[in-house]
Structure formats: C-alpha cells, structure tokens
Design a protein around this motif. Structure first.
Motif, PDB file in Angstrom:
ATOM      1  N   GLU A  32       7.260   3.631 -11.033  1.00  0.00           N
ATOM      2  CA  GLU A  32       8.712   3.791 -10.931  1.00  0.00           C
ATOM      3  C   GLU A  32       9.373   2.450 -10.590  1.00  0.00           C
TER       4      GLU A  32
ATOM      5  N   THR B 104      13.552   3.077   0.068  1.00  0.00           N
ATOM      6  CA  THR B 104      13.402   3.653  -1.261  1.00  0.00           C
ATOM      7  C   THR B 104      12.267   4.684  -1.223  1.00  0.00           C
TER       8      THR B 104
ATOM      9  N   VAL C  84      13.155   8.541  -1.390  1.00  0.00           N
ATOM     10  CA  VAL C  84      12.324   9.751  -1.344  1.00  0.00           C
ATOM     11  C   VAL C  84      11.199   9.560  -0.332  1.00  0.00           C
ATOM     12  N   ARG C  85      10.701  10.704   0.166  1.00  0.00           N
ATOM     13  CA  ARG C  85       9.528  10.665   1.037  1.00  0.00           C
ATOM     14  C   ARG C  85       8.289  10.852   0.177  1.00  0.00           C
ATOM     15  N   VAL C  86       7.265  10.084   0.447  1.00  0.00           N
ATOM     16  CA  VAL C  86       5.974  10.308  -0.194  1.00  0.00           C
ATOM     17  C   VAL C  86       5.028  10.820   0.881  1.00  0.00           C
TER      18      VAL C  86
ATOM     19  N   SER D 263       1.435  10.493   0.692  1.00  0.00           N
ATOM     20  CA  SER D 263       0.120   9.863   0.791  1.00  0.00           C
ATOM     21  C   SER D 263       0.176   8.434   0.256  1.00  0.00           C
ATOM     22  N   VAL D 264      -0.850   7.661   0.597  1.00  0.00           N
ATOM     23  CA  VAL D 264      -0.955   6.290   0.098  1.00  0.00           C
ATOM     24  C   VAL D 264      -1.046   6.296  -1.427  1.00  0.00           C
TER      25      VAL D 264
ATOM     26  N   LEU E 247       4.258  -3.482  -8.345  1.00  0.00           N
ATOM     27  CA  LEU E 247       2.832  -3.815  -8.142  1.00  0.00           C
ATOM     28  C   LEU E 247       2.191  -4.146  -9.489  1.00  0.00           C
TER      29      LEU E 247
ATOM     30  N   LEU F  48       2.334   6.766  -2.893  1.00  0.00           N
ATOM     31  CA  LEU F  48       3.124   5.545  -2.695  1.00  0.00           C
ATOM     32  C   LEU F  48       2.748   4.484  -3.730  1.00  0.00           C
ATOM     33  N   ILE F  49       1.447   4.283  -3.896  1.00  0.00           N
ATOM     34  CA  ILE F  49       0.976   3.285  -4.876  1.00  0.00           C
ATOM     35  C   ILE F  49       1.475   3.652  -6.282  1.00  0.00           C
TER      36      ILE F  49
ATOM     37  N   GLY G 251       9.572   6.427   1.650  1.00  0.00           N
ATOM     38  CA  GLY G 251       9.219   6.570   3.064  1.00  0.00           C
ATOM     39  C   GLY G 251       7.916   7.332   3.199  1.00  0.00           C
ATOM     40  N   LEU G 252       7.056   6.858   4.094  1.00  0.00           N
ATOM     41  CA  LEU G 252       5.796   7.554   4.348  1.00  0.00           C
ATOM     42  C   LEU G 252       5.689   7.761   5.853  1.00  0.00           C
TER      43      LEU G 252
ATOM     44  N   LYS H 117       4.148   5.373  -7.135  1.00  0.00           N
ATOM     45  CA  LYS H 117       5.597   5.103  -7.224  1.00  0.00           C
ATOM     46  C   LYS H 117       5.865   3.606  -7.391  1.00  0.00           C
ATOM     47  N   LEU H 118       5.152   2.793  -6.603  1.00  0.00           N
ATOM     48  CA  LEU H 118       5.392   1.347  -6.650  1.00  0.00           C
ATOM     49  C   LEU H 118       4.979   0.774  -8.004  1.00  0.00           C
ATOM     50  N   LYS H 119       3.952   1.381  -8.593  1.00  0.00           N
ATOM     51  CA  LYS H 119       3.492   0.883  -9.893  1.00  0.00           C
ATOM     52  C   LYS H 119       4.372   1.375 -11.030  1.00  0.00           C
TER      53      LYS H 119
END
Lengths: 241, 320
Positions: free
Chosen positions: A237, B299, A222-224, A226-227, A241, A230-231, B301-302, A233-235
């Motif tokens: 999903e 997975t 998926v495209r995110v 903003s930072v 992190l 992203l953070i 993308g930015l 999603k990483l945390k």
C-alpha cells in the motif's frame, strides 16, 4: 555581577486539550531565571533583575518569578502585539540603562516559536551571544563565559567575553518549584513598571498577523494486528519497503 | 543586482543539502538572488553551487570564518547585503540559521519571520505562512519596512533543480581586522556515525521513553534503523533520561523532519513531538497503550509490546 533575565507570559503548553490554558512563565525563560538564581547562590552574581513586557495581567507571572527568588521585578507596560524585533529594541533601551554583565533569556517562547529576540538584542548591543545553551561556566575572573551550545550536529563549546547575551535551552537546568508560602511572600514585593516613553524608546511592530488557521489534519490511519500485516501494508500500500 | 541573498549552510566544510531548499522560496519571490557561503577553503563547495539559477555565488573565504561564530558571520552577511543592495535574506531553518539570522536582522534593521512554510498573497500583498504553538496553529504574517529576513522550513519546500547555466563565483572581500573578536570557538562534539543525517534521511526511526534503557534503545531503534538504512531520532523524554544524545531530539524545540517513512517506537505522541513529525509521508506507531495520541496521526498503528515485535520486524525486513 548583575544579571538581567527576561521572561514572557505564555499559555500553559502542557495544559490538556480543551482545558482553559492558564498563563505561565515561558518554560525556557523559567530555565533562564533558574540559572541566574544559581549564579547568585554560588556567589557569582550579586543581583538578579527580572523583566517582562506586557499589560498588568502578566503580574501573576512576575509574582512567580519573584517567588522563585529574583531580586527585582520590572514590567515594561505595553499591551500591543509586539514582534520580536520590537521587543528586542525595547529591551535594548532597558539594557543600556540597567547595564548588566549578562542578559539571560529563554531560547524561544513556546507560543510564538520565533527564536529571535536574544540574537537581535545581542546584535543591537554589539555584544557576543551564546544561544541554545545547556552549560555555562565563568572564566578569567568572570570576564568570559564558557558555554556549551546544543546544535544540530551535537554540542559546540564557545567562550564569550562579557557582557554577553546567553539564551537557555532545555537541558541547562531543572527549574525549582515555587512554594505556596514563597508565592504569598512574593505578593508583598514591589513590581516596578516602566513605559516605552519613560525608556525613551519608540517602536512600532513591523510584523502583522493577518490570520490564524488550523493546519490540515492527517487523514486517520488504520490499525494493524501483526508484524506480517504491517510489513504487507508498507510494501503493497505505502510502497516504502 | 541581486535583491535576495540566500545563505547556504556548510557543516565542517560540507554542503548541508536541506539549506538549498531556501532557493525555492527565492525563486517564488521572483527577484534575482545571490547565493552566499562563509567559511574557509570553499573552492569546491562554491563550484557545486553555480547551476542553481543565482546571479552569483558570493564566497566569504577566510581562516577567521572557519567556525560559524554568530557575531562574525552576522557581520559579514550584513556587509554582503549592503554591498549587493539586497532587501531579503533567506536561509533554511537550522540551529545555524536560527543563531545567526536574527542577529543579521538587527544589524540591517529588518523584521524577521521564522520557519516559513509557504508564500501567500493576501489582498495583493505578499505574506508568509508559519507554524506557531508547536505547529498546532498556522499564522499568516505580513512584514513592513524595506528589508526582511526569513528562515524557511526545508521540509516545506522542494529541493531546487541545478540545471541553470553556470553563474560567476565572486570572492566577497572584507577586512578581517574589522570582524568582531569577542567569541572564541573551543570545541565541537565529534560523533562518527554511518547512519544518514536525521534531517535528510528517507527513513527515520524514533524512540521514546518506553525503550527504558540505552541498551534496548540501541538494539531496537538502532537495529531497525540499520535494517532500513535509516536515521535515529528521539523524543525529549528519551533524551532527558539519557537514552539518546541531544541532537537526536525531534519536535518543537528539536528537529523537524518529513521523511518518507517515520516509525515511532514507544512514543506516546505529545504535541511537542508531533510538531516535528507530522509532515512525514507514512507514520507507523508501535505502542502498547491503545489510547496513545500517536495513533491519531499514524498511517499504520500496531498496539503491541515493542520488545516483542521490533525484533520480529527487524527479522522480517532482513529476510526481505
């Protein structure tokens, strides 16, 4: 000093997807050819002999090697699907006949990615080897070669007694471009052909490719935007992190 | 009698942990296996290897083997195979094994398969799957002959458990005077780093040519790596333009990694680079070109200018 340089014809690795891949000299072998030519141009080598193994279709790549400047071109005529060990055994019989001081080769062919033939050839000959080399310098009146090798933990420097097998890595040099007039001139140069029978070598490949498949595709992501997203999603999903 | 020899890699006397993963393939092949280490002053490393289910840990310990010179190492390994009547030699793929194993194959008259990804059975016969063409295709290959030599992609095989009853440690005796003596070790680049090894790190940050200069590369790629306790990698283009040293290169002709998290900064995603990262569990791509091929495997993308968002990202991670 005589140098034997080997090269393989491969589908152009930089052809775009979907484009009909034309054949080219394996990029690592092109680097090996370039290095041999520079040794001759510096007066270290007196003769550069290029050799490839394959059917008559690879003559196109032999012309390219001649256009780069190799002195003699040899093709060992064999259209079988040969594995690295078979190739090494054929080259072994040629090297014992040609008796070069250095065999220069690419470290791997970019189609098969095996990275075996140079080391196998050195083993069969009982010669020292320097693989994945990014710098070569002759020492002791060309009795030895000092080689910088690209390893997983950085550059390693070794010195090998000649004769030796040396395999080229990417950063050894940047191969010259072949000019069109150079290519035209190369059309008139002879290509010597030899058979395994003439070389007195009988090899059968011991490796058989049973099937070729495509690797599984990664599921599309998926495209995110903003930072922060992203953070999150990483945390939440991915839980990394 | 061990039918398989697994060569375990040491780097400056220290065990290279990914080299243990070849033991997993040895177990899948089913026969007895011996572990083999070469070097000098190996007592401690040898005793750390006794619980991996091998029949023996064979130790070739000699000052003449202090450096991994291919001609000497190949000679000793071939001798060890003959002594054990071994038919299979395995090691995890690395520049160490790729230098030495093909030479052993020639000495013991065996064919070799590079970068085995999986063991397969085709019509009741053992076959091996391996990547070709920068991993864009997989080939299933069968070997004939009495002996075989294989390198194993460490990322494709799990680390084996060390829970077996301890096996004996045996010195491998040989006459050092019969070793080849045509190669001299001169030096090795020493680079001190507090970061984890690229091949073993759980998090890897990769930088491409879009970083433009070494200062930006160190500040952004290095800064993000340090905020996550990760390792640094680079594309060929970034290495060629001097942004990063050679041994940081990830891809077809560099290292193959499979971390939990790979973050690609300013990397377009050439097939040669993707070959080295596509088994990573999570791939994050930050690139200002929305059409960059890296987004097809990412997975998350930015699409953004990394010079703006990476400092934000570092700040957010440090803030917890």
């Amino acid at each position: 000093m005589k140098i034997l340089v080997t090269f393989k014809s491969v589908p152009d690795p930089y052809a775009g997807a979907g484009a009909a891949a034309k054949s080219v000299i394996n990029p690592f072998d092109e680097i090996a050819i370039e290095e041999a030519l520079r040794m001759r141009e510096r007066g270290e080598a007196t003769e550069v002999v290029g050799v490839t193994i394959g059917p008559a279709q690879v003559d196109e790549q032999i012309r390219s090697a001649l256009a780069m400047g190799i002195d003699r071109a040899l093709r060992i005529d064999d259209s079988r699907a040969l594995d690295p060990y078979a190739l090494a055994r054929i080259l072994y019989s040629l090297v014992t006949k040609e008796a070069p001081q250095v065999v220069l080769m690419g470290k791997q062919a970019v189609d098969d990615d095996s990275n075996q033939v140079g080391q196998m050839l050195a083993g069969l000959l009982g010669w020292p080897q320097a693989t994945f080399v990014s710098k070569i310098e002759f020492l002791d009146d060309k009795k030895r070669a000092r080689c910088g090798r690209e390893t997983d933990s950085g550059i390693e420097v070794i010195a090998v007694k000649l004769p030796a097998v040396i395999t080229a890595d990417l950063r050894l040099n940047e191969p010259r471009y072949v000019s069109l007039p150079g290519l035209m001139k190369a059309r008139k140069k002879p290509i010597e052909t030899l058979t395994c029978e003439q070389l007195g070598v009988k090899v059968e490949p011991l490796t058989t490719i049973l099937s070729i498949s495509s690797p599984p595709r990664r599921p599309s992501g998926v495209r995110v935007t903003s930072v922060e997203e992203l953070i999150a999603k990483l945390k939440e999903e991915a839980k990394v992190l | 009698m061990a039918k398989t020899v697994v060569l375990i890699e040491l780097d400056r006397g220290q065990l290279k942990r990914p080299s243990l993963n070849a033991i997993t393939l040895a177990r899948q092949l089913g026969s007895d296996y011996a572990l083999l280490i070469l070097g000098h002053s190996l007592n401690e490393v040898a005793s750390s290897l006794v619980s991996y289910g091998a029949s023996t840990v064979l130790v070739a310990d000699n000052p003449a083997l202090a450096e991994p010179l291919a001609d000497r190492y190949a000679w000793v390994i071939a001798e060890a195979m003959r002594k054990l009547s071994a038919t299979t030699l395995l090691a995890s793929s690395s520049t160490f094994s790729k230098d030495i194993l093909p030479r052993v194959a020639a000495l013991v008259d065996a064919p070799m398969v590079t970068d085995v990804l999986a063991l397969e059975q085709e019509n009741g016969e053992t076959a091996f799957r391996r990547p070709v063409n920068a991993g864009s295709m997989l080939a299933t290959v069968r070997l004939s002959g009495e002996r075989r030599v294989l390198t194993v992609r460490a990322t494709a095989f799990p680390t084996p458990a060390a829970d077996a009853a301890p096996c004996p440690i045996e010195p491998f005796e040989f006459d050092p005077a019969s070793l080849p003596n045509d190669t001299e070790f001169i030096s090795r680049e020493e680079r001190a780093s507090d970061r984890p090894d690229l091949g073993e790190a759980r998090v890897v940050i990769g930088g491409g040519r879009a970083l433009r200069d070494k200062e930006s590369f160190d500040r952004l790629v290095g800064g993000l790596a340090d905020s996550l306790g990760g390792a640094i990698g680079a594309t060929r283009a970034a290495v060629d333009t001097g942004l990063a040293p050679n041994d940081y290169q990830i891809g077809q002709t560099g290292k193959v990694i499979a971390p939990d998290l790979y973050i690609a900064l300013g990397i377009s995603g050439a097939i040669q680079h993707l070959a080295g990262i596509k088994d990573s569990r999570i791939i994050v791509a930050i690139n200002k070109d929305p059409d960059a091929p890296i987004f097809q495997v990412a997975t998350y993308g930015l699409v953004a200018d990394l010079h703006q968002v990476v400092p934000q990202l570092i700040g957010a991670i440090k803030a917890g």
